[in-house]
Write a protein that holds these residues in place. Structure first.
Motif, PDB file in Angstrom:
ATOM      1  N   TYR A   1      -2.209  32.137  28.696  1.00  0.00           N
ATOM      2  CA  TYR A   1      -0.943  31.770  28.712  1.00  0.00           C
ATOM      3  C   TYR A   1      -0.160  33.051  28.082  1.00  0.00           C
ATOM      4  O   TYR A   1      -0.431  33.425  27.038  1.00  0.00           O
ATOM      5  CB  TYR A   1      -0.778  30.618  27.887  1.00  0.00           C
ATOM      6  CG  TYR A   1       0.540  30.010  27.373  1.00  0.00           C
ATOM      7  CD1 TYR A   1       1.431  29.560  28.293  1.00  0.00           C
ATOM      8  CD2 TYR A   1       0.754  29.988  26.283  1.00  0.00           C
ATOM      9  CE1 TYR A   1       2.604  28.932  27.893  1.00  0.00           C
ATOM     10  CE2 TYR A   1       2.191  29.392  25.415  1.00  0.00           C
ATOM     11  CZ  TYR A   1       2.921  29.011  26.612  1.00  0.00           C
ATOM     12  OH  TYR A   1       4.490  28.579  26.031  1.00  0.00           O
ATOM     13  N   VAL A   2       1.031  33.400  28.678  1.00  0.00           N
ATOM     14  CA  VAL A   2       1.714  34.331  28.278  1.00  0.00           C
ATOM     15  C   VAL A   2       3.087  34.021  28.472  1.00  0.00           C
ATOM     16  O   VAL A   2       3.709  33.146  29.263  1.00  0.00           O
ATOM     17  CB  VAL A   2       1.596  35.498  29.425  1.00  0.00           C
ATOM     18  CG1 VAL A   2       1.714  35.243  30.663  1.00  0.00           C
ATOM     19  CG2 VAL A   2       2.280  36.647  28.941  1.00  0.00           C
ATOM     20  N   VAL A   3       3.838  34.030  27.274  1.00  0.00           N
ATOM     21  CA  VAL A   3       5.408  33.475  27.152  1.00  0.00           C
ATOM     22  C   VAL A   3       6.185  34.370  26.318  1.00  0.00           C
ATOM     23  O   VAL A   3       5.490  35.044  25.266  1.00  0.00           O
ATOM     24  CB  VAL A   3       5.087  32.105  26.695  1.00  0.00           C
ATOM     25  CG1 VAL A   3       4.772  32.226  25.086  1.00  0.00           C
ATOM     26  CG2 VAL A   3       6.513  31.294  26.778  1.00  0.00           C
ATOM     27  N   LYS A   4       7.389  34.274  26.483  1.00  0.00           N
ATOM     28  CA  LYS A   4       8.496  35.156  25.492  1.00  0.00           C
ATOM     29  C   LYS A   4       8.805  34.120  24.374  1.00  0.00           C
ATOM     30  O   LYS A   4       9.455  33.215  24.456  1.00  0.00           O
ATOM     31  CB  LYS A   4       9.563  35.150  26.570  1.00  0.00           C
ATOM     32  CG  LYS A   4      10.553  36.324  25.670  1.00  0.00           C
ATOM     33  CD  LYS A   4      11.608  36.517  26.677  1.00  0.00           C
ATOM     34  CE  LYS A   4      12.791  37.037  26.236  1.00  0.00           C
ATOM     35  NZ  LYS A   4      13.885  37.469  27.045  1.00  0.00           N
ATOM     36  N   SER A   5       8.522  34.502  22.794  1.00  0.00           N
ATOM     37  CA  SER A   5       8.727  33.537  22.191  1.00  0.00           C
ATOM     38  C   SER A   5      10.023  34.263  21.278  1.00  0.00           C
ATOM     39  O   SER A   5      10.346  33.609  20.164  1.00  0.00           O
ATOM     40  CB  SER A   5       7.463  33.585  21.043  1.00  0.00           C
ATOM     41  OG  SER A   5       7.262  34.978  20.451  1.00  0.00           O
ATOM     42  N   ASN A   6      10.407  35.422  21.792  1.00  0.00           N
ATOM     43  CA  ASN A   6      11.552  36.095  20.906  1.00  0.00           C
ATOM     44  C   ASN A   6      11.925  37.296  22.053  1.00  0.00           C
ATOM     45  O   ASN A   6      11.179  37.573  22.624  1.00  0.00           O
ATOM     46  CB  ASN A   6      11.097  36.788  19.756  1.00  0.00           C
ATOM     47  CG  ASN A   6      12.137  37.665  19.129  1.00  0.00           C
ATOM     48  OD1 ASN A   6      12.416  38.412  19.509  1.00  0.00           O
ATOM     49  ND2 ASN A   6      12.369  37.140  17.682  1.00  0.00           N
ATOM     50  N   ILE A   7      13.333  37.410  21.886  1.00  0.00           N
ATOM     51  CA  ILE A   7      13.376  38.513  23.033  1.00  0.00           C
ATOM     52  C   ILE A   7      12.678  39.975  23.039  1.00  0.00           C
ATOM     53  O   ILE A   7      12.860  40.685  23.928  1.00  0.00           O
ATOM     54  CB  ILE A   7      15.039  39.121  22.948  1.00  0.00           C
ATOM     55  CG1 ILE A   7      15.534  39.634  21.376  1.00  0.00           C
ATOM     56  CG2 ILE A   7      16.059  37.793  22.996  1.00  0.00           C
ATOM     57  CD1 ILE A   7      16.687  40.166  21.487  1.00  0.00           C
ATOM     58  N   TYR A   8      12.063  40.144  21.825  1.00  0.00           N
ATOM     59  CA  TYR A   8      11.129  41.363  21.735  1.00  0.00           C
ATOM     60  C   TYR A   8       9.598  40.992  21.908  1.00  0.00           C
ATOM     61  O   TYR A   8       9.040  41.927  21.491  1.00  0.00           O
ATOM     62  CB  TYR A   8      11.598  42.219  20.516  1.00  0.00           C
ATOM     63  CG  TYR A   8      12.906  42.583  20.395  1.00  0.00           C
ATOM     64  CD1 TYR A   8      13.615  43.143  21.571  1.00  0.00           C
ATOM     65  CD2 TYR A   8      13.810  42.324  19.320  1.00  0.00           C
ATOM     66  CE1 TYR A   8      14.847  43.553  21.707  1.00  0.00           C
ATOM     67  CE2 TYR A   8      15.006  42.926  19.212  1.00  0.00           C
ATOM     68  CZ  TYR A   8      15.607  43.266  20.502  1.00  0.00           C
ATOM     69  OH  TYR A   8      16.990  43.714  20.415  1.00  0.00           O
ATOM     70  N   PHE A   9       9.077  39.731  21.793  1.00  0.00           N
ATOM     71  CA  PHE A   9       7.723  39.220  21.715  1.00  0.00           C
ATOM     72  C   PHE A   9       7.296  38.687  22.863  1.00  0.00           C
ATOM     73  O   PHE A   9       7.807  37.809  23.511  1.00  0.00           O
ATOM     74  CB  PHE A   9       7.781  38.224  20.580  1.00  0.00           C
ATOM     75  CG  PHE A   9       8.190  38.406  19.198  1.00  0.00           C
ATOM     76  CD1 PHE A   9       8.556  39.899  18.753  1.00  0.00           C
ATOM     77  CD2 PHE A   9       8.081  37.743  18.112  1.00  0.00           C
ATOM     78  CE1 PHE A   9       8.546  40.240  17.590  1.00  0.00           C
ATOM     79  CE2 PHE A   9       8.302  38.098  16.869  1.00  0.00           C
ATOM     80  CZ  PHE A   9       8.815  39.251  16.576  1.00  0.00           C
ATOM     81  N   CYS A  10       6.211  39.218  23.108  1.00  0.00           N
ATOM     82  CA  CYS A  10       5.389  38.680  24.572  1.00  0.00           C
ATOM     83  C   CYS A  10       3.794  38.044  23.650  1.00  0.00           C
ATOM     84  O   CYS A  10       3.199  38.871  23.332  1.00  0.00           O
ATOM     85  CB  CYS A  10       5.133  39.791  25.568  1.00  0.00           C
ATOM     86  SG  CYS A  10       3.787  39.338  26.759  1.00  0.00           S
ATOM     87  N   GLU A  11       3.651  36.927  23.911  1.00  0.00           N
ATOM     88  CA  GLU A  11       2.592  35.939  23.610  1.00  0.00           C
ATOM     89  C   GLU A  11       1.721  35.865  24.432  1.00  0.00           C
ATOM     90  O   GLU A  11       2.180  35.599  25.556  1.00  0.00           O
ATOM     91  CB  GLU A  11       3.193  34.707  22.675  1.00  0.00           C
ATOM     92  CG  GLU A  11       4.351  34.680  21.868  1.00  0.00           C
ATOM     93  CD  GLU A  11       3.755  34.634  20.476  1.00  0.00           C
ATOM     94  OE1 GLU A  11       2.721  34.372  20.152  1.00  0.00           O
ATOM     95  OE2 GLU A  11       4.951  34.681  19.310  1.00  0.00           O
ATOM     96  N   ILE A  12       0.500  35.998  24.013  1.00  0.00           N
ATOM     97  CA  ILE A  12      -0.638  36.128  25.050  1.00  0.00           C
ATOM     98  C   ILE A  12      -1.662  35.144  24.181  1.00  0.00           C
ATOM     99  O   ILE A  12      -2.278  35.268  23.277  1.00  0.00           O
ATOM    100  CB  ILE A  12      -1.571  37.413  25.362  1.00  0.00           C
ATOM    101  CG1 ILE A  12      -0.308  38.291  25.772  1.00  0.00           C
ATOM    102  CG2 ILE A  12      -2.519  37.272  26.255  1.00  0.00           C
ATOM    103  CD1 ILE A  12      -0.706  39.857  25.977  1.00  0.00           C
ATOM    104  N   ALA A  13      -2.111  34.371  24.905  1.00  0.00           N
ATOM    105  CA  ALA A  13      -3.008  33.106  24.332  1.00  0.00           C
ATOM    106  C   ALA A  13      -3.783  32.499  25.452  1.00  0.00           C
ATOM    107  O   ALA A  13      -3.740  32.687  26.560  1.00  0.00           O
ATOM    108  CB  ALA A  13      -2.204  32.201  23.588  1.00  0.00           C
ATOM    109  N   ASN A  14      -4.727  31.674  25.136  1.00  0.00           N
ATOM    110  CA  ASN A  14      -5.477  30.707  25.764  1.00  0.00           C
ATOM    111  C   ASN A  14      -4.767  30.094  26.729  1.00  0.00           C
ATOM    112  O   ASN A  14      -3.566  29.495  26.243  1.00  0.00           O
ATOM    113  CB  ASN A  14      -6.186  29.587  24.968  1.00  0.00           C
ATOM    114  CG  ASN A  14      -7.228  28.791  25.630  1.00  0.00           C
ATOM    115  OD1 ASN A  14      -6.798  27.987  26.376  1.00  0.00           O
ATOM    116  ND2 ASN A  14      -8.732  29.033  25.678  1.00  0.00           N
ATOM    117  N   LYS A  15      -5.028  29.889  28.100  1.00  0.00           N
ATOM    118  CA  LYS A  15      -4.189  29.238  28.976  1.00  0.00           C
ATOM    119  C   LYS A  15      -3.765  27.762  28.673  1.00  0.00           C
ATOM    120  O   LYS A  15      -2.600  27.291  28.868  1.00  0.00           O
ATOM    121  CB  LYS A  15      -5.268  28.769  30.336  1.00  0.00           C
ATOM    122  CG  LYS A  15      -4.485  28.144  31.337  1.00  0.00           C
ATOM    123  CD  LYS A  15      -3.564  28.930  32.210  1.00  0.00           C
ATOM    124  CE  LYS A  15      -2.863  28.571  33.553  1.00  0.00           C
ATOM    125  NZ  LYS A  15      -1.828  29.275  34.080  1.00  0.00           N
TER     126      LYS A  15
END
Length: 266
Positions: free
Chosen positions: A172-186
Motif C-alpha cells: 500500500y503506497v499513498v501520499k499523506s502529505n504533499i511531501y510524504f510517501c507512505e509505504i505499508a502492508n497492502k
C-alpha cells in the motif's frame, strides 16, 4: 444514525499553528459523553497518536500507520499488519542510492540513517523521539510497521508513488502529505481499519462518519456511511466525499459533527 466518528489528525483536528482548538476538544468530549464512539485514524505512530489523544483528553482507540496498527488507548494491540521484510529491504536499498530520506518504523519506534533536516522538521510536532542507526541493515524487520519517504518536492512524491505502485503491487503506497510517501502492508488502510472497528463494536460501516483531508483518508471516507472532506483537503479527497466541510482553521470538524451526528443546520 451515526454511532462512530473517525477522524484524521493533521489538517483535520490539529495544526502545528493552532494545535487543537477548544471547540474541537469540546466537540470530541461531547461525542464520548453522548455514547458516540470516537476514534483517531492517522499515519502517525501509536505514541504520537496517544500524545494527541492526551491533549484532547479522550481515551479512545487509535488507528495508526494508516491502519497497519490498531491499539487501545492503553496500548493493547487490537489488530496489526506488518510490511513485508524483503520488499522493504529492496525499497530501502533503492532509496539509499537515490538519496531519498527514509523513516523506518519498527514496533512503534522510529529509526533513521540520516540525522538531517527532514527528520528534525518531521519530529517537530509529533511528540516522539527517534533513533539514529548507522544502517537500516542492522535492524530486525520482523515487526515493520511502515516506511515513510520524505522529499520537499511534491511532483517527485507523486512520481514516486506511481513508480512504487507499479513496481510493488503487493504494498500500500499513498501520499499523506504533499511531501510524504507512505509505504505499508497492502491491507493497512484506514478503510479496512474502520471495517475492523465497526465489526468489533457490532454495527455497520453505514453508521460511521469519517473525516479527513489527505489522499490517505480517501479509502476511509469511501468506507464510511458518511465521508467528509475538510475544506483544506486535496482535490482528490473532495471529489470522493459525500460532503465538504470548512477548513481546519474554521473548525470544519465541529461543523461536520453538528450536521451529521446532531442534525443541526450549519
Amino acid at each position: 444514525m451515526i454511532k462512530m466518528v473517525v477522524a484524521d489528525i493533521d489538517g483535520t483536528v490539529y495544526t502545528p499553528q493552532k494545535g487543537i482548538t477548544p471547540e474541537v476538544k469540546e466537540c470530541i468530549l461531547n461525542l464520548e459523553k453522548q455514547g458516540i464512539h470516537f476514534i483517531i485514524a492517522t499515519g502517525r505512530t501509536y505514541a504520537s497518536a496517544k500524545y494527541i489523544a492526551d491533549i484532547i483528553g479522550v481515551r479512545c482507540p487509535l488507528i495508526c500507520y494508516q491502519g497497519g496498527l490498531i491499539n487501545s488507548y492503553e496500548g493493547e494491540i487490537l489488530d496489526v499488519k506488518y510490511l513485508d521484510e524483503q520488499i522493504a529491504r529492496k525499497i530501502i536499498s533503492d532509496f539509499r542510492k537515490r538519496h531519498i530520506h527514509l523513516n523506518v518504523y519498527i514496533e512503534d519506534k522510529l529509526y533513521v540513517e540520516n540525522d538531517d533536516e527532514y527528520i528534525k522538521d518531521y519530529i517537530g510536532d509529533k511528540g516522539i523521539d527517534y533513533f539514529k542507526v548507522n544502517s537500516f541493515d542492522e535492524l530486525n524487520f520482523k515487526k515493520l510497521n511502515k516506511l515513510l519517504a520524505i522529499k520537499y518536492d511534491e511532483n517527485f512524491i507523486d512520481d514516486l508513488i506511481l513508480e512504487l505502485g507499479q513496481k510493488y503491487p503487493q504494498i500500500y503506497v499513498v501520499k499523506s502529505n504533499i511531501y510524504f510517501c507512505e509505504i505499508a502492508n497492502k491491507h493497512a488502510t484506514k478503510g479496512n481499519a474502520i471495517k475492523f472497528m465497526a465489526n468489533k463494536y457490532g454495527f455497520s460501516t453505514k453508521e460511521v462518519m469519517a473525516i479527513g483531508d489527505q489522499n490517505n483518508d480517501i479509502e476511509m471516507i469511501e468506507t464510511a456511511g458518511v465521508g467528509v472532506a475538510m475544506g483544506n483537503g486535496t482535490e482528490q479527497i473532495k471529489a470522493k466525499a459525500d460532503y465538504i466541510t470548512e477548513d481546519v482553521s474554521n473548525n470544519g470538524f465541529v461543523k461536520a459533527v453538528n450536521k451529521f451526528v446532531w442534525g443541526l443546520n450549519v
